[in-house]
Scaffold this motif. Structure first.
Motif, PDB file in Angstrom:
ATOM      1  N   ILE A 157      48.385  40.301  38.841  1.00 45.25           N
ATOM      2  CA  ILE A 157      48.633  39.822  37.447  1.00 45.25           C
ATOM      3  C   ILE A 157      47.345  40.305  36.704  1.00 45.25           C
ATOM      4  O   ILE A 157      46.266  39.692  36.894  1.00 45.25           O
ATOM      5  CB  ILE A 157      48.874  38.395  37.634  1.00 45.25           C
ATOM      6  CG1 ILE A 157      50.032  37.925  38.527  1.00 45.25           C
ATOM      7  CG2 ILE A 157      48.917  37.996  36.221  1.00 45.25           C
ATOM      8  CD1 ILE A 157      50.387  36.340  38.626  1.00 45.25           C
TER       9      ILE A 157
ATOM     10  N   LEU B   3      45.730  35.274  30.517  1.00 43.62           N
ATOM     11  CA  LEU B   3      46.658  36.444  30.675  1.00 43.62           C
ATOM     12  C   LEU B   3      46.682  37.235  29.896  1.00 43.62           C
ATOM     13  O   LEU B   3      46.977  37.264  28.672  1.00 43.62           O
ATOM     14  CB  LEU B   3      47.818  35.606  31.319  1.00 43.62           C
ATOM     15  CG  LEU B   3      48.213  34.558  31.957  1.00 43.62           C
ATOM     16  CD1 LEU B   3      49.585  33.793  31.908  1.00 43.62           C
ATOM     17  CD2 LEU B   3      47.570  35.045  33.457  1.00 43.62           C
TER      18      LEU B   3
ATOM     19  N   PHE C 177      51.455  41.934  31.098  1.00 43.22           N
ATOM     20  CA  PHE C 177      52.484  41.100  31.811  1.00 43.22           C
ATOM     21  C   PHE C 177      53.839  41.290  31.276  1.00 43.22           C
ATOM     22  O   PHE C 177      54.873  41.726  32.138  1.00 43.22           O
ATOM     23  CB  PHE C 177      51.966  39.831  31.500  1.00 43.22           C
ATOM     24  CG  PHE C 177      52.611  38.491  32.397  1.00 43.22           C
ATOM     25  CD1 PHE C 177      53.977  38.371  32.341  1.00 43.22           C
ATOM     26  CD2 PHE C 177      51.583  38.102  33.447  1.00 43.22           C
ATOM     27  CE1 PHE C 177      54.220  37.467  33.275  1.00 43.22           C
ATOM     28  CE2 PHE C 177      52.123  36.994  34.272  1.00 43.22           C
ATOM     29  CZ  PHE C 177      53.304  36.797  34.312  1.00 43.22           C
TER      30      PHE C 177
ATOM     31  N   LEU D 243      55.427  34.360  26.563  1.00 37.22           N
ATOM     32  CA  LEU D 243      54.905  33.892  27.964  1.00 37.22           C
ATOM     33  C   LEU D 243      54.702  32.587  28.174  1.00 37.22           C
ATOM     34  O   LEU D 243      54.856  32.028  29.142  1.00 37.22           O
ATOM     35  CB  LEU D 243      53.776  34.923  28.213  1.00 37.22           C
ATOM     36  CG  LEU D 243      52.984  34.772  29.585  1.00 37.22           C
ATOM     37  CD1 LEU D 243      54.013  34.928  30.791  1.00 37.22           C
ATOM     38  CD2 LEU D 243      52.034  36.060  29.879  1.00 37.22           C
TER      39      LEU D 243
ATOM     40  N   CYS E 168      52.464  31.272  38.005  1.00 36.93           N
ATOM     41  CA  CYS E 168      52.273  32.593  37.129  1.00 36.93           C
ATOM     42  C   CYS E 168      52.736  33.686  38.043  1.00 36.93           C
ATOM     43  O   CYS E 168      53.271  34.880  37.596  1.00 36.93           O
ATOM     44  CB  CYS E 168      50.786  32.845  36.942  1.00 36.93           C
ATOM     45  SG  CYS E 168      49.944  31.836  35.567  1.00 36.93           S
ATOM     46  N   ILE E 169      52.565  33.676  39.278  1.00 42.90           N
ATOM     47  CA  ILE E 169      52.823  34.569  40.178  1.00 42.90           C
ATOM     48  C   ILE E 169      54.585  34.634  40.267  1.00 42.90           C
ATOM     49  O   ILE E 169      55.099  35.798  40.307  1.00 42.90           O
ATOM     50  CB  ILE E 169      52.716  34.469  41.775  1.00 42.90           C
ATOM     51  CG1 ILE E 169      50.829  34.582  41.733  1.00 42.90           C
ATOM     52  CG2 ILE E 169      53.177  35.328  42.823  1.00 42.90           C
ATOM     53  CD1 ILE E 169      50.350  34.112  42.931  1.00 42.90           C
TER      54      ILE E 169
ATOM     55  N   TYR F 205      55.765  36.309  37.052  1.00 38.99           N
ATOM     56  CA  TYR F 205      55.447  37.839  37.072  1.00 38.99           C
ATOM     57  C   TYR F 205      56.531  38.510  37.985  1.00 38.99           C
ATOM     58  O   TYR F 205      56.780  39.659  37.323  1.00 38.99           O
ATOM     59  CB  TYR F 205      54.087  37.949  37.671  1.00 38.99           C
ATOM     60  CG  TYR F 205      53.607  39.453  37.369  1.00 38.99           C
ATOM     61  CD1 TYR F 205      53.187  39.990  36.199  1.00 38.99           C
ATOM     62  CD2 TYR F 205      53.246  40.418  38.514  1.00 38.99           C
ATOM     63  CE1 TYR F 205      52.948  41.115  35.864  1.00 38.99           C
ATOM     64  CE2 TYR F 205      52.880  41.600  38.301  1.00 38.99           C
ATOM     65  CZ  TYR F 205      52.405  42.075  37.068  1.00 38.99           C
ATOM     66  OH  TYR F 205      51.962  43.236  36.896  1.00 38.99           O
ATOM     67  N   GLN F 206      57.067  37.921  38.884  1.00 36.77           N
ATOM     68  CA  GLN F 206      57.812  38.755  39.679  1.00 36.77           C
ATOM     69  C   GLN F 206      59.122  38.987  39.139  1.00 36.77           C
ATOM     70  O   GLN F 206      60.030  39.836  39.511  1.00 36.77           O
ATOM     71  CB  GLN F 206      58.154  38.007  41.173  1.00 36.77           C
ATOM     72  CG  GLN F 206      56.830  38.005  42.042  1.00 36.77           C
ATOM     73  CD  GLN F 206      57.331  37.161  43.086  1.00 36.77           C
ATOM     74  OE1 GLN F 206      58.021  36.234  43.262  1.00 36.77           O
ATOM     75  NE2 GLN F 206      56.224  37.394  44.052  1.00 36.77           N
TER      76      GLN F 206
ATOM     77  N   ARG G 194      59.347  39.238  35.540  1.00 37.08           N
ATOM     78  CA  ARG G 194      58.851  39.348  34.147  1.00 37.08           C
ATOM     79  C   ARG G 194      59.665  40.303  33.264  1.00 37.08           C
ATOM     80  O   ARG G 194      59.907  39.756  32.214  1.00 37.08           O
ATOM     81  CB  ARG G 194      57.363  40.177  34.264  1.00 37.08           C
ATOM     82  CG  ARG G 194      57.561  41.368  34.890  1.00 37.08           C
ATOM     83  CD  ARG G 194      55.785  41.713  35.019  1.00 37.08           C
ATOM     84  NE  ARG G 194      55.631  43.047  35.664  1.00 37.08           N
ATOM     85  CZ  ARG G 194      55.784  43.249  36.879  1.00 37.08           C
ATOM     86  NH1 ARG G 194      56.273  42.311  37.649  1.00 37.08           N
ATOM     87  NH2 ARG G 194      55.699  44.554  37.264  1.00 37.08           N
TER      88      ARG G 194
END
Length: 458
Positions: free
Chosen positions: A335, A348, A353, A367, A425-426, A429-430, A432
């Motif tokens: 990230i 971030l 991102f 975000l 967050c992870i 992000y996957q 996004r």
């Protein structure tokens, strides 16, 4: 495996926090206009909006609250605060204010004339607003590397001495009332300033008769980085380094809600007797008597005791380590974050991102909203919305840094809470590239990030 220190405190009081469903969060966010500032605290699971005033105070501070001397003038708590500031910061004069922006208001009104220029190592929202409202033009003199989230430098908050010299040559020293140096630099990612750089700034300004005023809000965090990263200071105490660092300023504004470990309060400091007299006259109009400035005696006592606690190495080492713990978890998952990690938050990189969104679709605001929907974690936009508009052109200021700040309150959350934040967050992000941008549907004239409202373009 990296070692993270355990909390240097034990828990004796707990506060329940809200656990919400996604359906509830959809409703809450819509009611808040997709602005995390407009959410209620009881709608948030882990609240990383800010570290301002969100500190958990110690038993020592709470005991001091019971010793409040609420005299209208000459409170013994003010005397204690004055003595403590002189001991740890070294400034002769202190004027309490209700919080840091009260000090910014006084400094700007006293020092700035229309047509002046105030250089600083990157803007801060309220600081620049006060400067501009009093007729000054803010000029960014931070090193160029600070505007690149991926450059890893030990002192990314440093002033570019050549930029400062060029401004002095262009406009004249008489049109620069003071240089505003933030230690650390919030909007660059909590980046510190080196002691060497502070000496250079002071030397140049002294040669031209220009004052140096610190934004000292997170000065203890800056001190920790100096101890860690400048060889000459490895064996010095936090208190000793802090006192030397403050010696390179003529005064400071302080939001006590950060490194003074309190929920409310701030102050303006200076060494100049004439400047103090003018501030003491003006504070009566905006805050209160010079010996309380909008604070109760008990609040001043808590702040004095918080200053004492803030220079304990074990406290500040754990605080910085919490930031690094969260940052390491995010970086391990790929990230994009601001590097190096600063002292009060993990930022971030919303531009990277959500790299499919143009800046005019407010990627950082988007975000922050999506992170809340995903997990109930509240964070803060620090990008084009916070930057505001150019007063002359009316167009957006377009900062190179488009960030979401995950701000860690002092002595509040554990590493387990940070694990939840990292996983949220992870997960986000996957997926996004499924996220759509937003448009602004309400915009105030000043400090729009507090109350603006947005709608999704989806």
């Amino acid at each position: 495996m990296h070692h993270y220190p355990a909390e240097p405190y034990k828990i004796k009081v707990v506060e329940p926090i809200a656990v919400t469903t996604r359906e509830q969060r959809v409703q809450y966010l819509a009611e808040a206009g997709n602005n995390t500032f407009l959410l209620r605290s009881d709608q948030c699971y882990i609240d990383l909006l800010t570290d301002s005033g969100t500190t958990a105070m110690s038993d020592y501070q709470w005991a001091g609250m019971m010793m409040g001397d609420e005299a209208y003038a000459g409170s013994r708590n003010f005397i204690h605060l004055q003595e403590t500031v002189r001991k740890y910061y070294g400034f002769r004069h202190i004027i309490p204010t209700h919080q840091g922006r009260g000090a910014e208001n006084l400094l700007s009104r006293i020092c700035i004339k229309p047509g002046d220029y105030v250089p600083g190592n990157m803007y801060f929202t309220t600081t620049r607003a006060h400067q501009e409202l009093n007729g000054a033009t803010f000029v960014d003199i931070i090193i160029d590397e600070a505007h690149d989230s991926q450059i890893d430098l030990p002192f990314k908050g440093n002033v570019d001495i050549q930029k400062l010299q060029r401004l002095i040559d262009e406009v004249g020293a008489e049109r620069i009332p003071y240089v505003c140096v933030a230690v650390t630099v919030n909007l660059a990612g909590g980046q510190p300033v080196s002691m060497e750089n502070l000496r250079e700034v002071k030397k140049l300004c002294s040669a031209h008769g220009i004052k140096v005023m610190f934004d000292a809000t997170r000065c203890v965090e800056n001190t920790y980085f100096i101890k860690e990263r400048e060889a000459a200071y490895h064996d010095r105490s936090i208190a000793d380094i802090l006192l030397e660092m403050m010696g390179y300023a003529d005064g400071c504004t302080m939001s006590g809600k950060k490194d003074c470990l309190v929920n409310i309060g701030g102050f303006l400091c200076m060494n100049d007797d004439d400047l103090y007299q003018r501030a003491a006259e003006l504070v009566v109009l905006f805050e209160g008597m010079p010996s309380y400035g909008g604070l109760a005696g008990r609040d001043m006592e808590a702040m004095a005791r918080g200053i004492e606690e803030s220079v304990d190495y074990h406290y500040i080492h754990h605080r910085i380590s919490q930031c690094r713990y969260l940052a390491d978890a995010l970086a391990a998952a790929g990230i994009p974050i601001v590097r190096p990690v600063g002292g009060h938050a993990v930022f971030l990189d919303a531009r990277a991102f959500l790299d499919h969104l143009p800046q005019d679709e407010f990627p950082a605001q988007t975000l922050a909203a999506q992170l809340y929907l995903e997990s109930g974690v509240r964070s803060m936009e620090r990008g084009i919305v916070s930057a505001g508009r150019d007063a002359r052109t009316g167009d957006h200021h377009r900062p190179k840094l488009e960030l979401v700040r995950l701000t860690i309150p002092r002595r509040v959350y554990t590493y387990a809470h940070l694990d939840v934040v990292a996983q949220a967050c992870i997960d986000l992000y996957q997926r996004r590239h499924e996220i759509k941008g937003m448009k602004m549907v309400y915009e105030p004239k000043l400090l729009r990030f507090f109350t603006s409202r947005f709608e999704s373009l989806d």
